[in-house]
Design a protein around this motif. Sequence first.
Motif, mmCIF file in Angstrom:
data_model
loop_
_atom_site.group_PDB
_atom_site.id
_atom_site.type_symbol
_atom_site.label_atom_id
_atom_site.label_comp_id
_atom_site.label_asym_id
_atom_site.label_seq_id
_atom_site.Cartn_x
_atom_site.Cartn_y
_atom_site.Cartn_z
ATOM 1 N N ALA A 151 -26.061 -24.851 24.201
ATOM 2 C CA ALA A 151 -26.854 -25.754 25.051
ATOM 3 C C ALA A 151 -28.328 -25.376 25.022
ATOM 4 C CB ALA A 151 -26.324 -25.709 26.476
ATOM 5 N N LEU A 162 -25.328 -32.743 23.400
ATOM 6 C CA LEU A 162 -24.391 -31.664 23.730
ATOM 7 C C LEU A 162 -22.957 -32.052 23.370
ATOM 8 C CD1 LEU A 162 -25.885 -30.553 27.170
ATOM 9 C CD2 LEU A 162 -25.892 -29.237 25.046
ATOM 10 N N SER A 216 -21.170 -31.732 29.745
ATOM 11 C CA SER A 216 -22.254 -31.751 30.736
ATOM 12 C C SER A 216 -22.108 -33.004 31.574
ATOM 13 C CB SER A 216 -23.629 -31.706 30.059
ATOM 14 O OG SER A 216 -23.818 -32.848 29.234
ATOM 15 N N ILE A 228 -24.409 -28.340 33.432
ATOM 16 C CA ILE A 228 -23.492 -27.789 32.435
ATOM 17 C C ILE A 228 -22.584 -26.788 33.133
ATOM 18 C CG2 ILE A 228 -23.298 -26.485 30.285
ATOM 19 C CD1 ILE A 228 -26.102 -27.414 29.581
#
Length: 635
Positions: free
Chosen positions: A290, A340, A347, A377
């Motif tokens: 991330a 992501l 997320s 997240i």
Amino acid sequence: MKTTFFALFLFLITFNSFAQKANYTITSIPDSLKQNANAVVRLDQMDITIASQRSMNVKKQRVITVLNDKGLSDIEAFEHYDKTTLINSIEAIVYDAAGNEIKKIKRKDFRDQSAVSGSTLFSDSRVVYLNYTPISYPFTIAYTCETQTSNTAFIPTWYFLGGYNVSIEKCVLNVAFPSDLGFKKKEFQFAGFNIKKTEETTTKLSYVAQNILAQKAEDLSPSPGDLFPKIIMGLEKFHLEGVDGTATTWEAFGKWYGDKILTGTTTLPEETKAKMKALVGDEKDPIKKAKIIYDYVQKKSRYVNIAIGIGGWKPMQASDVDRLGYGDCKALSNYTKALLQAVDVPSYNTILYGDRYKSNIQSDFVSMQGNHMILAIPNGDNYTWLECTSQDDPFGYQGTFTDDRDVLVVKPEGGQIVRTKVYDDKGNTQKDKGIYAIDENGNFSGSISIVSEGSQYNEKFRIEAYQPTEKESHYKEYWDNINNLKLGKIAFANDKENIRFTEDVQLSAINYASISANKMIFAIDVFNQNNHSVKRIRNRKNPFQIQRGYLDSDEIEVNLPAGFTIEFLPENYELKGKFGEYKTEIIKKDNNKLIYKRSMFLNKGKYSNKEYDEYRLFMEQISKNDNAKIILTKN
């Protein structure tokens, strides 16, 4: 008889019109409403008619007398519109101090422009606003507007008093709604204000407020939203962006928002997905992946300022952000989420109120709320929060815009109210380590290393991007206790990994110490004086709030001039109380060298108006001790 009745009817109309106009004279305003006021709201009325789950009509009447130029911002003659919200009518009439009409402003005379400059993606998001330059003060504007929208997810919040230094002569709210939509309301801060509920049935709600006096802004007051009366409203069955929705529980609401509004917005080109996979390589840790993606977003995209309620509630397509490189908070959060997803990191879109004043999503009032979006997240039992609009923030750093407040995290299984990161008072640190010398002429030269973390990092790290003149202005203001300040070498270290910002500054000043006859006098605390006094406020009305606490600790080596001896040295000092702790210590190393230590801890908290003088005295004692002088005598 008919003729006589008609004549009487015309007379009554004429008389009523004259009486109405007379109400706009400055002399008809009670003196009590003018006190502390920059503007007086003669009438503020909103009539909300919810015809169905997909139809809401809002009529506004706002008559305001502006007493001086500071009251111009209280006119509030503007409306936003887009493909779901239409402005049926809008106009304003301007009256002089005597109540005479001097100008009528029609729709075509209002400014009509995009809500976002420089963006083609939000061409449907526009604002109509009145741009009136007065000939003289006082004057009165009577503003009326009617809008129609299919979005019923957001019923306007009603503020009986919108801010400081404005008074209210009369304020009216009328709401009509079908009985089967689950209308609900929540009242805030009604106590002490002249507000009456005039009707409440299964289909109607009305309030009237009269003669609310202007409130003076007092130092350290909470935000107006936490002090002044307001009502929030909502429907359990509503419509948003072409989709019917329900808001009975946060779980159900969050699931609806995710399934019906967010679904389909995270599509990306296969080329971009492949690029993200190549970027993270063999990395397996989700948080480390991330961090790589977040760095990519910060370098690639830029933020365009659009409030969450403007430009639609549905984020623009991630593929459009990927192509164009810009977006609002919803768009950039959603784009980061899509990137992501491409590397298998989950997320969640998160809705909140973003502001330096902490404001919560009302957890006991299920409805669409908020003005900002960030990304959450999952990280063990907690979350790592990403502010996707910033090109500068360290990964996972919230700063003072989104910290320590209740937010709505939208998960696939539903919505959840979560508290964002709380920066502990003692974690909001500034550590100073420095050295300075005073020569025989009273001139000062030294260097200081300032290390800031927690919320204090937020206040400091942008200095690095200042222009040279801005840096000089900043430090001259910061060290305004040093006359004739001259800055030398300045260096910064922005440790984003540990969220720590270091300033290394060299500085000097001629005649820092005062010399009289054979004596030299100067304040031993050069680098971190708290010399800004807390304002004395007689008969304070408001509570006060310390939004964020902090801990400062200093250790400074002081080199005294040769040929002088110490005649007077300030005593070590310690102060403890409900607001915090303060301590200073001076250690004599030899005849010409001292070590000065200082620590200052301040507690965050909300305090009553009666405790303000105690706080002022606490800070005055600190300020006085920070300015304690050392006296040297020439041998």
